[in-house]
Write a protein that holds these residues in place. Structure first.
Motif, PDB file in Angstrom:
ATOM      1  N   ALA A 189       7.429  64.071 -72.924  1.00 39.18           N
ATOM      2  CA  ALA A 189       8.410  62.991 -73.093  1.00 39.18           C
ATOM      3  C   ALA A 189       7.816  61.919 -73.985  1.00 39.18           C
ATOM      4  N   ASP A 190       8.694  61.177 -74.636  1.00 40.03           N
ATOM      5  CA  ASP A 190       8.302  59.976 -75.375  1.00 40.03           C
ATOM      6  C   ASP A 190       8.510  58.774 -74.463  1.00 40.03           C
ATOM      7  N   LEU A 191       7.498  57.948 -74.336  1.00 36.43           N
ATOM      8  CA  LEU A 191       7.691  56.704 -73.590  1.00 36.43           C
ATOM      9  C   LEU A 191       8.458  55.725 -74.469  1.00 36.43           C
ATOM     10  N   PRO A 192       9.414  55.034 -73.906  1.00 34.97           N
ATOM     11  CA  PRO A 192      10.166  54.066 -74.716  1.00 34.97           C
ATOM     12  C   PRO A 192       9.271  52.905 -75.138  1.00 34.97           C
ATOM     13  N   LYS A 193       9.491  52.404 -76.331  1.00 36.08           N
ATOM     14  CA  LYS A 193       8.763  51.220 -76.766  1.00 36.08           C
ATOM     15  C   LYS A 193       9.314  49.971 -76.094  1.00 36.08           C
ATOM     16  N   GLN A 194      10.607  50.007 -75.797  1.00 34.48           N
ATOM     17  CA  GLN A 194      11.271  48.846 -75.214  1.00 34.48           C
ATOM     18  C   GLN A 194      12.098  49.264 -74.012  1.00 34.48           C
ATOM     19  N   MET A 195      12.391  48.288 -73.159  1.00 30.01           N
ATOM     20  CA  MET A 195      13.271  48.479 -72.007  1.00 30.01           C
ATOM     21  C   MET A 195      14.350  47.406 -72.043  1.00 30.01           C
ATOM     22  N   LEU A 196      15.599  47.812 -71.880  1.00 31.14           N
ATOM     23  CA  LEU A 196      16.704  46.870 -71.751  1.00 31.14           C
ATOM     24  C   LEU A 196      16.848  46.546 -70.270  1.00 31.14           C
ATOM     25  N   ARG A 197      16.591  45.303 -69.902  1.00 33.09           N
ATOM     26  CA  ARG A 197      16.651  44.895 -68.504  1.00 33.09           C
ATOM     27  C   ARG A 197      17.815  43.942 -68.312  1.00 33.09           C
ATOM     28  N   GLY A 198      18.590  44.181 -67.273  1.00 33.64           N
ATOM     29  CA  GLY A 198      19.770  43.359 -67.055  1.00 33.64           C
ATOM     30  C   GLY A 198      20.026  43.107 -65.583  1.00 33.64           C
ATOM     31  N   LEU A 199      20.970  42.187 -65.328  1.00 35.77           N
ATOM     32  CA  LEU A 199      21.345  41.801 -63.975  1.00 35.77           C
ATOM     33  C   LEU A 199      22.858  41.618 -63.925  1.00 35.77           C
ATOM     34  N   ILE A 200      23.494  42.332 -62.992  1.00 31.28           N
ATOM     35  CA  ILE A 200      24.934  42.205 -62.776  1.00 31.28           C
ATOM     36  C   ILE A 200      25.131  41.431 -61.471  1.00 31.28           C
ATOM     37  N   SER A 201      25.818  40.313 -61.528  1.00 32.58           N
ATOM     38  CA  SER A 201      26.055  39.484 -60.341  1.00 32.58           C
ATOM     39  C   SER A 201      27.495  39.635 -59.883  1.00 32.58           C
ATOM     40  N   PHE A 202      27.663  39.839 -58.577  1.00 31.87           N
ATOM     41  CA  PHE A 202      28.992  39.980 -57.975  1.00 31.87           C
ATOM     42  C   PHE A 202      29.184  38.844 -56.975  1.00 31.87           C
ATOM     43  N   ALA A 203      30.254  38.108 -57.107  1.00 29.16           N
ATOM     44  CA  ALA A 203      30.573  37.024 -56.172  1.00 29.16           C
ATOM     45  C   ALA A 203      31.645  37.495 -55.198  1.00 29.16           C
ATOM     46  N   GLY A 204      31.538  37.019 -53.966  1.00 31.48           N
ATOM     47  CA  GLY A 204      32.560  37.317 -52.977  1.00 31.48           C
ATOM     48  C   GLY A 204      32.596  38.757 -52.524  1.00 31.48           C
ATOM     49  N   THR A 205      31.442  39.401 -52.449  1.00 36.37           N
ATOM     50  CA  THR A 205      31.396  40.790 -51.985  1.00 36.37           C
ATOM     51  C   THR A 205      30.107  41.025 -51.217  1.00 36.37           C
ATOM     52  N   THR A 206      29.920  42.224 -50.739  1.00 39.26           N
ATOM     53  CA  THR A 206      28.752  42.556 -49.928  1.00 39.26           C
ATOM     54  C   THR A 206      28.061  43.795 -50.489  1.00 39.26           C
ATOM     55  N   THR A 207      26.822  43.975 -50.069  1.00 43.58           N
ATOM     56  CA  THR A 207      26.067  45.167 -50.468  1.00 43.58           C
ATOM     57  C   THR A 207      26.763  46.433 -49.992  1.00 43.58           C
ATOM     58  N   LYS A 208      27.316  46.385 -48.795  1.00 43.03           N
ATOM     59  CA  LYS A 208      27.986  47.556 -48.236  1.00 43.03           C
ATOM     60  C   LYS A 208      29.179  47.983 -49.089  1.00 43.03           C
ATOM     61  N   ALA A 209      29.849  47.022 -49.702  1.00 46.23           N
ATOM     62  CA  ALA A 209      31.011  47.335 -50.526  1.00 46.23           C
ATOM     63  C   ALA A 209      30.612  47.862 -51.893  1.00 46.23           C
ATOM     64  N   ILE A 210      29.480  47.401 -52.419  1.00 45.10           N
ATOM     65  CA  ILE A 210      29.075  47.769 -53.776  1.00 45.10           C
ATOM     66  C   ILE A 210      28.282  49.080 -53.794  1.00 45.10           C
ATOM     67  N   ALA A 211      27.526  49.376 -52.742  1.00 44.04           N
ATOM     68  CA  ALA A 211      26.625  50.535 -52.740  1.00 44.04           C
ATOM     69  C   ALA A 211      27.314  51.842 -53.124  1.00 44.04           C
ATOM     70  N   PRO A 212      28.523  52.147 -52.627  1.00 40.36           N
ATOM     71  CA  PRO A 212      29.152  53.416 -53.026  1.00 40.36           C
ATOM     72  C   PRO A 212      29.568  53.471 -54.492  1.00 40.36           C
ATOM     73  N   ARG A 213      29.535  52.330 -55.194  1.00 41.65           N
ATOM     74  CA  ARG A 213      29.986  52.271 -56.588  1.00 41.65           C
ATOM     75  C   ARG A 213      28.832  52.346 -57.591  1.00 41.65           C
ATOM     76  N   VAL A 214      27.628  52.626 -57.113  1.00 43.67           N
ATOM     77  CA  VAL A 214      26.457  52.592 -57.999  1.00 43.67           C
ATOM     78  C   VAL A 214      26.580  53.616 -59.120  1.00 43.67           C
ATOM     79  N   GLU A 215      26.982  54.839 -58.806  1.00 46.35           N
ATOM     80  CA  GLU A 215      27.075  55.876 -59.838  1.00 46.35           C
ATOM     81  C   GLU A 215      28.159  55.537 -60.858  1.00 46.35           C
ATOM     82  N   SER A 216      29.219  54.932 -60.425  1.00 44.95           N
ATOM     83  CA  SER A 216      30.260  54.509 -61.375  1.00 44.95           C
ATOM     84  C   SER A 216      29.713  53.441 -62.318  1.00 44.95           C
ATOM     85  N   MET A 217      28.931  52.525 -61.779  1.00 48.52           N
ATOM     86  CA  MET A 217      28.324  51.508 -62.631  1.00 48.52           C
ATOM     87  C   MET A 217      27.330  52.134 -63.607  1.00 48.52           C
TER      88      MET A 217
END
Length: 553
Positions: A189-217
């Motif tokens: 494998a080639d190691l990437p020279k760079q990494m794109l790092r990000g953060l998605i913030s959700f207001a008014g929800t819970t971890t339990k509600a978001i967890a099943p949607r991880v693959e869709s994200m």
């Protein structure tokens, strides 16, 4: 933390033991008479009375087949004398086997090493009479360093008012030649020279509600960044402690908090990291995430930025042999072309501990402690196996460092085939859950070491990079060789043919560069050297034939 070969308690000689002199000679002589008389029933029965009188109350385990343990009497207290224990279990070993013995304090160890004609043969010296008459007094671990099959027989023995012995313990050892294989690299494998790092913030929800949607994200991020899903790592993070439906102390329903999802994306060598970051923060991604989670787009925010991949985390892992516990040592050997700069193992960098286990030039040091360029975790052991974690800070390696080789070696048993599923995994150090690549060593063979893989720096592409070092790639090897952390020279010898490419390039580079200048009309012959030179006809060859000729240099 340093380790040593398993301690040998039997080297402590108890006081009051008479294992030499007239008593031992007399006992050996009479036991040999018993052995000579084994085939003559009449003579054996006549001598048995004399032996009983001559030897006093010698343990019946000498005269009869050995029981599991011989009972010894000390006044009114009785206890069992266990057979000697071996520091290593029998089996196949590469080049040599170091066998340690131990027994209870106050007892001496006598042993016999029997070399067998082949693996199917059975030993004949595992008897008390042989150990008494031919056995050697054990002092230190025994080294079996000639190829062949051996049986080591041992018993505990004590002579005070009476002569007492334990049952005989036997282990079989096969010492084989090391299964050395030439290293043949395979690009993993080639190691990437760079990494794109990000953060998605959700207001008014819970971890339990978001967890099943991880693959869709994950699919949404892959579409927007134009990359494959296996290059994306997502981790759920709770920003505030939400109640998730629990009642508050006032009796009402608790308010729903907010949570976030961090993600990282590998940026390929040919990808534009900044362009990927813009696409990741585009409002269309927010719309896709809103559709995937069922939330309003107003409650979703996305942040992303490109950062260089500065460090990787390696896990070198193994499962213990089926019998006993042993160590596998993960080592990092840093090279500058064909020169070994430094070696880092469970003891730290050789440049600091100053041992002579390798031929490292030590012109550069990997450092020490948590701030070193290469950091080794030491032994991390569990009930089922062990792991070595090695941090390689790529950005802190010197510009002339070209390769980091990773080797596994068996500390005691010198036989990698006894260990189950050794493997190496590369992670992004900043996002320790982001797996960059992995490699399993399926067939280790009967050898004490294996060069598993390497991090190899790529050459700069093109002429316009002004000497900037290229990226890093993972090359898998998996071939076996001799050597341990006590002596890296056999491992170095296995790596040397791979690193010979750098010496070859140093010989060929002037001609290759001259050929490029010649073909681009940037080099011309000197009149005084035209007739004498043998290079000019070579430069007129077509490129394929020219490279074939140069390959012999």
């Amino acid at each position: 933390t340093d380790r040593a070969v398993p301690s040998d308690r039997s080297t402590h000689r108890p006081t009051g033991m008479a294992l030499h002199g007239a008593n031992l000679r007399r006992m050996r002589s009479e036991c040999s008479l018993l052995a000579d008389a084994a085939g003559h029933d009449t003579e054996a029965s006549e001598r048995s009375g004399g032996l009983a009188a001559g030897l006093g109350s010698i343990s019946q385990s000498v005269l009869l087949s050995p029981p599991p343990a011989t009972r010894r009497s000390t006044g009114s207290r009785q206890s069992l004398v266990e057979a000697p224990s071996f520091s290593v279990q029998g089996g196949a070993f590469a080049e040599q086997a170091v066998v340690g013995l131990s027994c209870e304090p106050g007892w001496a160890l006598r042993y016999v090493v029997e070399k067998l004609p082949d693996a199917d043969a059975s030993g004949s010296k595992g008897r008390h009479t042989v150990l008494v008459s031919e056995g050697l007094l054990y002092r230190r671990p025994i080294v079996l360093d000639e190829h062949g099959v051996y049986e080591v027989h041992a018993m505990c023995m004590r002579e005070e008012l009476t002569v007492e012995v334990s049952s005989v313990a036997t282990q079989r050892f096969e010492v084989r030649p090391t299964e050395v294989q030439a290293l043949q690299g395979r690009h993993l494998a080639d190691l990437p020279k760079q990494m794109l790092r990000g953060l998605i913030s959700f207001a008014g929800t819970t971890t339990k509600a978001i967890a099943p949607r991880v693959e869709s994200m994950r699919r949404a991020i892959a579409r927007m960044t134009n990359t494959s899903e296996d290059k994306i790592y997502i981790k759920l993070q709770t920003k505030k402690s939400d109640s998730e439906g629990k009642r508050s102390s006032l009796g009402g329903r608790g308010s729903i908090g907010s949570m976030s999802v961090s993600f990282s994306v590998q940026v390929g060598h040919d990808d534009d990291g900044e362009a990927m970051a813009k696409r990741a923060t585009d409002p269309s991604l927010v719309e896709c995430l809103a559709e995937a989670t069922g939330l309003s787009s107003k409650k979703i925010t996305v942040e992303a930025a490109v950062k260089s991949l500065d460090a990787v985390l390696l896990y070198l892992e193994w499962t213990f042999p089926l019998q006993g516990h042993d160590y596998l040592d993960g080592s990092c050997m840093v090279y500058s072309e064909d020169r070994l700069l430094d070696v880092v193992d469970y003891r730290g960098a050789q440049s600091y501990n100053r041992n002579s286990c390798s031929s490292a030039s030590l012109e550069w040091s990997a450092g020490r402690g948590e701030t070193g360029s290469v950091v080794h975790s030491g032994d991390v052991m569990s009930q089922s196996g062990g792991r070595h974690a090695i941090i390689v800070r790529l950005s802190e390696l010197p510009a002339h460092a070209t390769d980091c080789f990773f080797a596994l070696s068996a500390f005691v048993c010198r036989n990698l085939s006894k260990f189950i599923s050794p493997r190496v995994r590369f992670f992004d150090l900043e996002d320790k859950g982001h797996l960059l690549c992995s490699y399993n060593l399926n067939e280790a063979g009967c050898a004490s070491a294996s060069v598993i893989c390497s991090l190899t720096r790529e050459r700069p592409r093109g002429q316009g990079e002004d000497g900037v070092a290229g990226g890093w790639s993972v090359v898998a090897y998996g071939q076996t060789c001799d050597g341990t952390v006590r002596d890296y020279r056999p491992i170095e010898a296995a790596i040397a043919p791979v690193q010979a490419k750098y010496a070859n390039w140093r010989r060929r580079a002037p001609l290759v560069e001259l050929s490029w200048l010649w073909n681009h009309s940037r080099a011309f012959p000197r009149a005084s050297a035209e007739r004498q030179s043998v290079v000019l006809p070579l430069l007129d060859l077509n490129p394929e034939l020219f490279m074939h000729v140069v390959s012999f240099l």
